[in-house]
Enzyme design. Structure first.
Site, PDB file in Angstrom:
ATOM      1  N   ARG A  11       0.959  -1.243   0.121  1.00  0.00           N
ATOM      2  CA  ARG A  11      -0.114  -0.067   0.006  1.00  0.00           C
ATOM      3  C   ARG A  11       1.013   1.128   0.034  1.00  0.00           C
ATOM      4  O   ARG A  11       1.959   1.139   0.430  1.00  0.00           O
ATOM      5  CB  ARG A  11      -1.000  -0.138   1.286  1.00  0.00           C
ATOM      6  CG  ARG A  11      -1.649  -1.246   1.255  1.00  0.00           C
ATOM      7  CD  ARG A  11      -2.757  -0.943   2.405  1.00  0.00           C
ATOM      8  NE  ARG A  11      -3.281  -2.208   2.654  1.00  0.00           N
ATOM      9  CZ  ARG A  11      -4.545  -2.714   1.905  1.00  0.00           C
ATOM     10  NH1 ARG A  11      -5.121  -1.899   0.764  1.00  0.00           N
ATOM     11  NH2 ARG A  11      -5.001  -3.903   1.783  1.00  0.00           N
ATOM     12  N   ASP A  16      -9.492   0.993  -6.042  1.00  0.00           N
ATOM     13  CA  ASP A  16      -9.829   2.300  -6.239  1.00  0.00           C
ATOM     14  C   ASP A  16      -8.566   3.354  -5.985  1.00  0.00           C
ATOM     15  O   ASP A  16      -8.417   4.203  -6.835  1.00  0.00           O
ATOM     16  CB  ASP A  16     -11.254   2.939  -5.525  1.00  0.00           C
ATOM     17  CG  ASP A  16     -11.149   2.445  -4.059  1.00  0.00           C
ATOM     18  OD1 ASP A  16     -10.151   2.138  -3.496  1.00  0.00           O
ATOM     19  OD2 ASP A  16     -12.323   2.855  -3.419  1.00  0.00           O
ATOM     20  N   GLY A  17      -8.072   3.160  -4.961  1.00  0.00           N
ATOM     21  CA  GLY A  17      -6.919   3.975  -4.613  1.00  0.00           C
ATOM     22  C   GLY A  17      -5.843   4.032  -5.725  1.00  0.00           C
ATOM     23  O   GLY A  17      -5.476   5.059  -6.029  1.00  0.00           O
ATOM     24  N   THR A  18      -5.536   2.810  -6.134  1.00  0.00           N
ATOM     25  CA  THR A  18      -4.502   2.606  -6.985  1.00  0.00           C
ATOM     26  C   THR A  18      -4.947   3.196  -8.368  1.00  0.00           C
ATOM     27  O   THR A  18      -4.203   3.866  -9.014  1.00  0.00           O
ATOM     28  CB  THR A  18      -4.143   1.047  -7.293  1.00  0.00           C
ATOM     29  OG1 THR A  18      -3.829   0.457  -6.238  1.00  0.00           O
ATOM     30  CG2 THR A  18      -3.304   0.811  -8.401  1.00  0.00           C
ATOM     31  N   THR A  65     -10.171  -5.650  -6.621  1.00  0.00           N
ATOM     32  CA  THR A  65     -10.520  -5.670  -5.215  1.00  0.00           C
ATOM     33  C   THR A  65     -11.326  -6.880  -4.853  1.00  0.00           C
ATOM     34  O   THR A  65     -12.419  -7.182  -5.523  1.00  0.00           O
ATOM     35  CB  THR A  65     -11.638  -4.432  -5.246  1.00  0.00           C
ATOM     36  OG1 THR A  65     -12.701  -4.386  -4.283  1.00  0.00           O
ATOM     37  CG2 THR A  65     -12.456  -4.293  -6.395  1.00  0.00           C
ATOM     38  N   ASP A  80     -13.203  -7.287  -2.409  1.00  0.00           N
ATOM     39  CA  ASP A  80     -14.508  -7.095  -1.905  1.00  0.00           C
ATOM     40  C   ASP A  80     -15.420  -6.724  -2.990  1.00  0.00           C
ATOM     41  O   ASP A  80     -16.748  -6.620  -2.622  1.00  0.00           O
ATOM     42  CB  ASP A  80     -14.426  -5.413  -1.038  1.00  0.00           C
ATOM     43  CG  ASP A  80     -13.590  -5.693   0.069  1.00  0.00           C
ATOM     44  OD1 ASP A  80     -13.094  -6.574   0.445  1.00  0.00           O
ATOM     45  OD2 ASP A  80     -13.461  -4.496   0.652  1.00  0.00           O
ATOM     46  N   GLY A 112     -14.779  -6.610   3.289  1.00  0.00           N
ATOM     47  CA  GLY A 112     -15.940  -5.899   2.817  1.00  0.00           C
ATOM     48  C   GLY A 112     -15.995  -4.710   3.800  1.00  0.00           C
ATOM     49  O   GLY A 112     -16.942  -4.619   4.576  1.00  0.00           O
ATOM     50  N   ARG A 113     -15.216  -3.772   3.605  1.00  0.00           N
ATOM     51  CA  ARG A 113     -15.169  -2.516   4.465  1.00  0.00           C
ATOM     52  C   ARG A 113     -16.411  -1.488   4.266  1.00  0.00           C
ATOM     53  O   ARG A 113     -16.867  -1.234   5.208  1.00  0.00           O
ATOM     54  CB  ARG A 113     -13.876  -1.674   4.162  1.00  0.00           C
ATOM     55  CG  ARG A 113     -12.688  -2.069   4.828  1.00  0.00           C
ATOM     56  CD  ARG A 113     -11.890  -1.180   4.912  1.00  0.00           C
ATOM     57  NE  ARG A 113     -10.644  -1.363   5.903  1.00  0.00           N
ATOM     58  CZ  ARG A 113     -10.191  -0.357   6.350  1.00  0.00           C
ATOM     59  NH1 ARG A 113     -10.274   1.019   6.222  1.00  0.00           N
ATOM     60  NH2 ARG A 113      -9.227  -0.561   7.814  1.00  0.00           N
ATOM     61  N   TYR A 167      -7.090 -14.144   5.211  1.00  0.00           N
ATOM     62  CA  TYR A 167      -5.836 -14.240   4.436  1.00  0.00           C
ATOM     63  C   TYR A 167      -6.064 -15.855   3.766  1.00  0.00           C
ATOM     64  O   TYR A 167      -5.758 -15.779   2.729  1.00  0.00           O
ATOM     65  CB  TYR A 167      -4.806 -14.350   5.214  1.00  0.00           C
ATOM     66  CG  TYR A 167      -4.419 -13.017   6.024  1.00  0.00           C
ATOM     67  CD1 TYR A 167      -4.717 -11.721   5.331  1.00  0.00           C
ATOM     68  CD2 TYR A 167      -4.174 -12.947   7.359  1.00  0.00           C
ATOM     69  CE1 TYR A 167      -4.339 -10.454   6.053  1.00  0.00           C
ATOM     70  CE2 TYR A 167      -4.185 -11.637   8.080  1.00  0.00           C
ATOM     71  CZ  TYR A 167      -4.330 -10.566   7.430  1.00  0.00           C
ATOM     72  OH  TYR A 167      -4.183  -9.377   7.870  1.00  0.00           O
TER      73      TYR A 167
END
Lengths: 496, 496, 496, 496
Positions: A197, A223-225, A251, A253, A297-298, A408
């Site tokens: 990250r 999405d950040g990437t 992702t 998620d 799943g944040r 994991y």
């Protein structure tokens, strides 16, 4: 105007408005203008052909060459139907309410696939592949297929692997990749290239790209990437560098929007079954046994939802999209009590982002490393709540809670067949797009069809569980799960 | 005019033709007439709302009742968006060629889901479930969910299992099913109810249905079974019996048309990986090793194709849709020789229906039990051909062929998570349709959306691998597989 | 002559003492006396035939009957070698040091198997089966086979399942078991009968046994459970009740002594691989990645040890039998730093009982529900220690720790083939013993042979990892794992 | 006194003979002579210390060196108990009949493990590894661990892989192996080195060994391979070459004698479950369904037997050691009819070598490539017999036979945890033996203890299923399987 978009006048639906939604900043106004001709004053059913950036937009007169696929010794690409044309489009919306079609916008994305002409000669390509963020099944399959496709289909021989995410552009050695090197990677979990990250230093990345003369960059991340990729795209454009930016959303998620699902998701749902089975067995094997499983799943509960639907052994599924409460009528504890009375055991599956409003937040850990509000761990918290509740209510009765966090073990595994085929076609689609000149795009599947989607759209779009939709309702009807409506609200609803 | 179809005039696309394709014999002309109003003299883009038969078509004034789901204690069905309306439709075609949209017909099917009103009261339903034909992963999951959905969502208490296929209607005892009985069935391969081929005796079946007063019949089977279901539907209609016929297509070959894929297909593709892996390991572990794997697919090569794409270890995939030949330039043997020279080993995956024109047919076994031309076994034949060829060409060099037929190990297993969720939603969709009054329909997924499709359409439609489409081309480009074009043809193609 | 073979004269076998070790309290002195005849005044190599209690010891003149197996229709038990005789014995010790054989005692246990005569007629048996303690793979297989064996081999028709452990004797309904009921149980994890800890109320249990007229009791559980069984055995003896007590040791930790291994252990080791693989993938996929896996094993590290040896991806294995320390020369952190430098990642597997002396114990949670000193959770503690250490030492370098606790996913699964066959033969062995009149015994495997072992011996014997033995040394040599010797000690060792 | 314990006086241990059995031809008479001193004129219980050849036998005064393990940085080999001494022995026989101990011979093999002194310095070793014959799970794990152990424990840096079996010694390039190269091999099925049958050319092999200066050879293969190894051993001895021959038996059939079991066997039994499950599901899902599964085992039925015992779904297990017949009273067909009547389905598991006397042998294929009588394929034959029999007897009743041959899917897979740990310790044991100077030996497990066994003994010993033993009897009692005794014989048996 580039030739691969329909002129509005060519589109013989007299009552249709062709409208290009193309975010400002990504392309100049003049380019998008030509699509905004609205030939009809009374648009009703809106058709919208999504504009994917093309190298031609930035570098007029980019030369093109015949697709090297036509020289393939074994198969013969000239047959009818092989090449995809820029007029082949894929609908984003397929379920419509025919009682009011005017309310709906019908977006179309360019269909993915090999084009007759490409903008790169094999010997001119220097490609780089980078993976960022957390692990997800199938990352290695995507990397492998990017290498395989570039090498065998387009004759590219210079493919570099960037190690450990964005920081690898400037702080680590690049790894030359070839079919021999990546041959067995699709059978390995994680990413052989490494990931991490953070580490996004735009200046250093751009400088490294310039120095390396790398001209086609494949970025695999969440999405950040993707937002980082957008910044690279902007900077590359600003500097006038002729560099193609092609992305594949990653992702586990499944919370990236527009696309049907992200790769690795099916594998994760399958792997989650082992955890749910264990929770179910533990719960069933003892009086008043409760099995708790926390899944990824944040912000969206897709894994929890699908894992619940495919397991058939879950009594309750908690997701971020649906608030719940513990005590009182209509609450989780009341529901649990009923289930334990009826069956002697119960299983709860929760997304990690569920119930964040319920868990007391202590000062120290409120901000995580990225500066976001830290996620609180619902698993141990709910486990403790359940035990306390039972001990107070039935101090003499057995009660056990078995909590499993298989995170994991669910994500650090190779993709299953369904996902490997998906990764394969995603990678090949994306290569075809990049070679054809598209840039600032992602390869994705929309309604089962591979297509190209503007990067900026995907980077913004979030994919939540639609709790007003049928799927969620069905989950609940299928599992007889409560909707945690407080009595007052409930009454209102009934009255309403 | 039934209320659940749009009047053409309500559809505000001035240049659109609404045309109901409804096969004669299934519904009367008068009912479909009303949809053929063409408000526009110059139709260009064709919209076609598929007509699914409804009990109202046959029994005017069928009374309706509020959906019992609204009384569910735990969740509250009244919320906005829960119920699906008859105007909710799902597009069949999503990829279009915008260069000539007029050439395309856009069909729409009614979206699946619970309706606000149903035609059966719980206590009036006597349901029966039958499974026919060969095994397929997920059959038990479908049966289980039909029972669970009928019982918990609609309060139905009389659900009967028919044993061993159609013949079970009249020759075996019916088995009462309940949630307790079926609870763990989704974790078992095959069908607990039993299945068989044949045994379709229309008269006896109808007589048995009449005697039993059974009024909702769920039929799970392949195209032959669905054609049988059509006959039952016709006879029931002819006799004026008020019996709902609801079907769920089952074919591990994935060769049923219209729907995205059949249940169990993903599981089969996953399971086939073990066989391909074994063939690959055997081939790699010895000089000039060849691994042969035969997969299901009499008329279509979907399993072979998807298994090939997800394995990444296959050199050549033979399917019924693509003819091949052995000897000479451009033939399979030449290709194999090249691969063996390059890699020292090779893996071939073949659908059981491939190469039927090449295998010598001996008189005795030309007709199978069902009266069809018998399938010839390509596995042993190709194995023998390869050995002969090599022995003649390189009598002194090692050469081994390892042939694997994993058919039963691929199909007689429980569904994986992806398929179980699919079976679950299929079953619940179909229940909702039957309770809402639809009949003579199948529950299926079209472009990712659950919907209702007229039974007669599905019973006819075959789903072949489209060899002119991109997927097949990609397989071939991905594996560098030859297209077995004979030199002469080849030349022509190149010239063309 | 090479030095590594004994001269015959060195092997003082001329004088052998047969000595029966039979714990007082289990049988009367007079019975064991007769075995203590020592025919040789200078015993060197000690042979000891272990005495297993028999109903004849307590009830003289117990009648016997021909084994009903001789009437089996399908197979013919009269063939030579079928029945096992009481003179068939199994050696406990098979590896000897021939340089000093006098130091060793050679114990022998009666071999398991059907006897020619049994003490129960089928119609007189009322059997009960109970499972206690935590879950372990194979419990259902054992239960199933007890039912199958009693039913089909000995014609017993009254077999009762006790629910939820010892408390089920007196507080829950007994469940009648039959082959039909248990048919598929071996494919289910956990125990269908249910289990629990505690609930051992001797008086109530005995009273319940008396009331029910149950006369053959099969008890499946760990050392605590077996000690309970001993108490039942004593009380039954004291009261003169004619009740057979037959046990099968269950402990996923494999910490029961004498027997080769406990059932379910191989399955657990296999299942643990998934967790280690995930930890390894997570660790490898990121710079300075550490994977931590906690496995079962409060007092013995067998699962951690075997999982480490079979994985080949583990850098360090921490078990209760081997103390370790974190800081300083020779400590874990130094070792980790070396591994991270060398490989960029590392994986640690730890048994839950490792490092208990290192973790700070806070007052509140020092005593667990059973009154024992509570186990402290090494996983989160070690994870935190590692992060702190790195942050202080290399604040600017990436470092991640991924911690996995797969406990329930490892134990709540069905037995694999190796364990199912083991459970099967264990159950049948135990039935044969009980029917032949043995009581107060466990069925177990010693050096690969099924035999009967006195219950009191097994209830006491603990099975630790022998850290002076070769296996542990090999693990360490194989993984190059440190032995955490503090410098001073180390020097001493070297000097010594 | 109970009758089932020996009186001490019955146990005539006073007179024991130590006798070395050492096959002539492997070592000179003078070496074994010294062991034949018989200190007692009336030997009753025979102890026999097995003589394993040692380089000292052939090269007097071979220098020895301290084991390099003592210099290992991380662990400290000097601790008590680490090194194994030549006086540490492992018993071959552990189950004895105490009623007649004089009838039994007690053989002991040297225990495996690191010795204090070794005969090779790291820099002097040139090792080679070869795998021969058919595939077996775990081959790659053995290869990997040989490389790992030689490299890290003994500092050996020259390890060569021989490709494709014995022929690779002289006809293919040798492959340098290192920990980096073999790192992930244990997760791959088959053998990366390649294997083949035949190719044993003694002269060329010896010449190649001489030319390469290779001095430690590890040979992994079945009985044919081991007999080849013996020939190499003899030739090497004859020529006075100082070359260590160390073997590891490989046979998925588990038919090598003396050792407890061969590596890969447990994995194969586990993998066979999938085939049996599929056969069972197919059989159960249709009226009068029969599932047939053919498993490996030309001369011994171990896989079939263990797979049957662990599956619990098999009605009948056919193995080479037990003749059967089809028609008439007591035959297989009668048994099948009973089972089908009772249960509606049946499953048969057969070893490939079963029923060879029943299958008509046609002239052409009577001799296979190796000159042996060819194995006839029982699967299709029995399938056909069953169908014919039923068709004649019940022409109107449904009957299906589903035949599965999972051979390659059972053997071409990586080893499971149980087998990987076994392969690991086997490889390390064998390395320790070779470094210590043993030669002409195999590393194996006897009664759970790793030890060294003379190569000539293992090459001769066959391991059959002992049909007079309890295990087979139990299988039959467990599955109620018939023993196929013809009526006449049967009567005799009963009478006897």
């Amino acid at each position: 105007m580039t030739s691969y978009f329909l002129k509005a006048s060519q589109f013989p639906l007299a009552s249709v408005c062709l409208q290009l939604r193309y975010s400002s900043g990504r392309g100049s106004g003049s380019r998008s203008m030509s699509f905004q001709k609205n030939s009809n004053p009374s648009p009703k059913l809106q058709f919208q052909l999504e504009r994917v950036p093309h190298m031609n937009d930035f570098f007029p007169n980019v030369p093109s060459h015949p697709n090297p696929l036509i020289h393939n010794r074994h198969f013969h690409a000239l047959m009818n139907g092989f090449f995809v044309h820029d007029t082949d489009m894929v609908a984003r919306q397929v379920a419509i309410d025919t009682s009011d079609p005017t309310s709906q916008t019908h977006a179309y994305f360019p269909r993915a696939g090999p084009r007759e002409r490409v903008i790169y000669k094999p010997e001119d390509v220097k490609a780089a592949i980078v993976t960022c963020g957390g692990l997800c099944p199938g990352m290695n399959a995507v990397i492998r297929e990017l290498v395989i496709g570039l090498w065998y289909q387009y004759g590219v021989r210079d493919v570099q692997g960037i190690q450990a995410g964005y920081r690898g552009f400037y702080s680590m050695e690049w790894v030359p990749l070839s079919p021999k090197v990546v041959d067995h990677w699709h059978k390995i979990g994680g990413t052989v290239l490494g990931t991490s990250r953070g580490g996004f230093d735009l200046e250093k990345i751009i400088s490294s790209i310039e120095k390396s003369c790398c001209n086609v960059i494949f970025i695999i991340g969440g999405d950040g990437t993707l937002r980082g990729a957008l910044k690279i795209m902007d900077e590359v454009t600003r500097k006038g560098l002729r560099v193609t930016i092609a992305c594949i959303p990653k992702t586990v998620d499944n919370d990236v929007g527009i696309i049907d699902r992200s790769f690795g998701f099916q594998t994760a749902v399958e792997a989650a079954q082992a955890a749910i089975n264990a929770a179910h067995v533990e719960a069933e094997s003892t009086p008043n046994g409760v099995g708790l499983v926390k899944l990824m799943g944040r912000y969206s509960g897709h894994i929890a939802l699908d894992a619940t639907l495919s397991s058939r052994d879950v009594d309750c599924c908690l997701i971020p999209e649906v608030p719940f409460f513990l005590h009182g009528e209509g609450g989780l504890l009341e529901f649990m009590e009923q289930r334990l009375k009826a069956n002697g055991h119960a299983v709860i599956v929760m997304a990690e982002g569920a119930g964040q409003d319920l868990i007391p937040r202590e000062g120290e850990n409120s901000i995580d490393d990225s500066g976001n509000v830290a996620n609180l761990d619902i698993g141990p918290w709910l486990s403790k709540q359940l035990k306390q509740w039972w001990k107070e209510k039935y101090p003499d009765r057995l009660f056990t809670v078995k909590y499993i966090d298989p995170t994991y073990m669910v994500r650090a595994i190779p993709s299953n067949a369904t996902d490997t085929i998906y990764c394969t076609l995603l990678a090949h689609s994306t290569i075809h797009g990049a070679m054809a000149g598209y840039t600032g795009f992602v390869g994705g599947v929309v309604n089962g069809n591979y297509c190209y989607i503007p990067l900026d759209q995907v980077a913004q779009a979030k994919h939540f569980v639609n709790v007003n939709d049928h799927t969620w309702a069905w989950v609940r009807s299928v599992s007889n799960q409560p909707d945690f409506i407080k009595p007052a609200l409930h009454a209102t609803t009934i009255d309403g």
